[in-house]
Scaffold this active site. Structure first.
Site, PDB file in Angstrom:
ATOM      1  N   SER A   1      35.750 -30.624  25.635  1.00  0.00           N
ATOM      2  CA  SER A   1      36.551 -29.483  26.069  1.00  0.00           C
ATOM      3  C   SER A   1      35.689 -28.230  26.005  1.00  0.00           C
ATOM      4  O   SER A   1      34.701 -28.173  25.260  1.00  0.00           O
ATOM      5  CB  SER A   1      37.752 -29.311  25.142  1.00  0.00           C
ATOM      6  OG  SER A   1      38.381 -28.056  25.307  1.00  0.00           O
TER       7      SER A   1
ATOM      8  N   TYR B   1      40.994 -24.388   6.227  1.00  0.00           N
ATOM      9  CA  TYR B   1      41.345 -24.960   7.531  1.00  0.00           C
ATOM     10  C   TYR B   1      41.869 -23.916   8.513  1.00  0.00           C
ATOM     11  O   TYR B   1      42.705 -23.075   8.171  1.00  0.00           O
ATOM     12  CB  TYR B   1      42.407 -26.038   7.348  1.00  0.00           C
ATOM     13  CG  TYR B   1      42.767 -26.798   8.616  1.00  0.00           C
ATOM     14  CD1 TYR B   1      41.858 -27.674   9.207  1.00  0.00           C
ATOM     15  CD2 TYR B   1      44.023 -26.656   9.200  1.00  0.00           C
ATOM     16  CE1 TYR B   1      42.197 -28.384  10.348  1.00  0.00           C
ATOM     17  CE2 TYR B   1      44.372 -27.379  10.339  1.00  0.00           C
ATOM     18  CZ  TYR B   1      43.451 -28.235  10.908  1.00  0.00           C
ATOM     19  OH  TYR B   1      43.788 -28.950  12.044  1.00  0.00           O
TER      20      TYR B   1
END
Length: 327
Positions: free
Chosen positions: A165, A186
């Protein structure tokens, strides 16, 4: 086959018509084939051009069977299909699936590593790997290497397409903290960027290690497409993605829009990467494709094409799966 007439609006069927002689009599294995997704659309498009066998690999057998039914209803009732249970979140199940593939009689001409997840909340799978890195990269790395004898054989060639991508622009592989400190560091989009970069580096390594044995591997950006890949609150997550592209300098005032594609346009680069003759040239092996075009190195972020980082990722992933693949 000329590529000069391909662009962002080119559809998968346009490319498949040009590549029909390359599709005919091929055995193709596709991961991630749920109805409505890119893998299912790719399978339906190529089914009309007489492949020998389409193998539909997915965790959810029921969904693969739905796609199988659609292939026979829309494309060709006579095309041979086979369903393979493949759960990319489980290294143990991947090994089981690979054993099944190794028992097949057929050589696999094309492997399309299409399955993926995008920007979910933090999760560790049983093997202790963050979900996006696990499914998008580690699972495909293990499966591909375990079935390599089906892709590379004397007198036979194989092709591996890793679906990446433009999200790779969000960041490199975090070699010192690839698991985001067990979630404490995260960010959904940084984790997605890491996984998509890893897809590209995997193709770089495959080309370098196995190109002289007849393996071609490239990575692709299908485009920005509204599929079932995204889970959760899409609007809020998409706003976050746009903000990251602004923060990193890809978007400035007045240019913060992604160019959307239809699913038929998105899958065009899948077909091009899997079957177009130009992709098999040695100078294109390991490269990154977008809009049915091989991008120049300067058009790709350095961290997603660097051979040193590709080798570093290969060794890291071997450590994660507990097995060496020396070619």
């Amino acid at each position: 086959m000329s590529t000069t007439h391909y662009n962002a609006q080119t559809t998968a069927d346009e490319v498949a018509r040009d590549c029909q002689s390359s599709i005919a009599h091929k055995t193709i294995l596709i991961t991630g084939v749920s109805p409505g997704g890119l893998g299912a659309e790719f399978a339906k498009v190529i089914a009309a051009y007489s492949p020998s066998l389409i193998i539909l690999a997915t965790r959810d057998i029921r969904k693969a069977q739905e796609t199988e039914t659609e292939i026979k209803r829309i494309a060709s009732p006579s095309v041979a299909t086979r369903v393979l249970e493949l759960d990319l979140s489980s290294q143990a199940q991947i090994r089981s699936a690979a054993k099944e593939v190794l028992a097949y009689e057929e050589h696999i001409d094309v492997l399309v590593n299409n399955a993926g997840v995008m920007a979910p909340p933090f999760m560790l799978f049983d093997d202790g790997v963050e979900s996006q890195f696990a499914i998008n990269h580690v699972g495909h790395f293990l499966f591909t290497n375990l079935i390599m004898s089906k892709l590379v054989a004397p007198g036979r060639t194989g092709r591996v397409v890793n679906v990446s991508s433009n999200g790779h622009q969000l960041g490199p592989v975090r070699f010192h903290d690839w698991n985001f400190d067990e979630g404490r560091n995260y960010d959904t989009w940084l984790a997605y960027g890491q996984a998509k970069t890893a897809n590209m580096l995997f193709s770089v390594s495959l080309a370098e290690k196995l190109g002289d044995r007849g393996l071609v591997s490239v990575s692709v950006h299908p485009g920005t497409i509204n599929t079932n890949l995204m889970r959760g609150d899409w609007d809020e997550s998409f706003k976050s993605l746009v903000q990251w592209f602004k923060t990193l300098g890809y978007f400035r005032a007045g240019s913060s829009e992604f160019a959307w594609k239809s699913i038929a346009q998105g899958v065009a680069t899948h077909v091009f990467a899997a079957f177009h003759d130009s992709v098999s040239s040695s100078e294109n092996n390991g490269l990154y494709l977008q809009d049915c075009t091989v991008l120049k190195p300067e058009e790709v972020r350095s961290w997603a094409r660097d051979p040193i980082e590709a080798e570093q990722l290969w060794r890291l992933t071997e450590d994660i799966v507990g097995e060496r693949f020396d070619y």
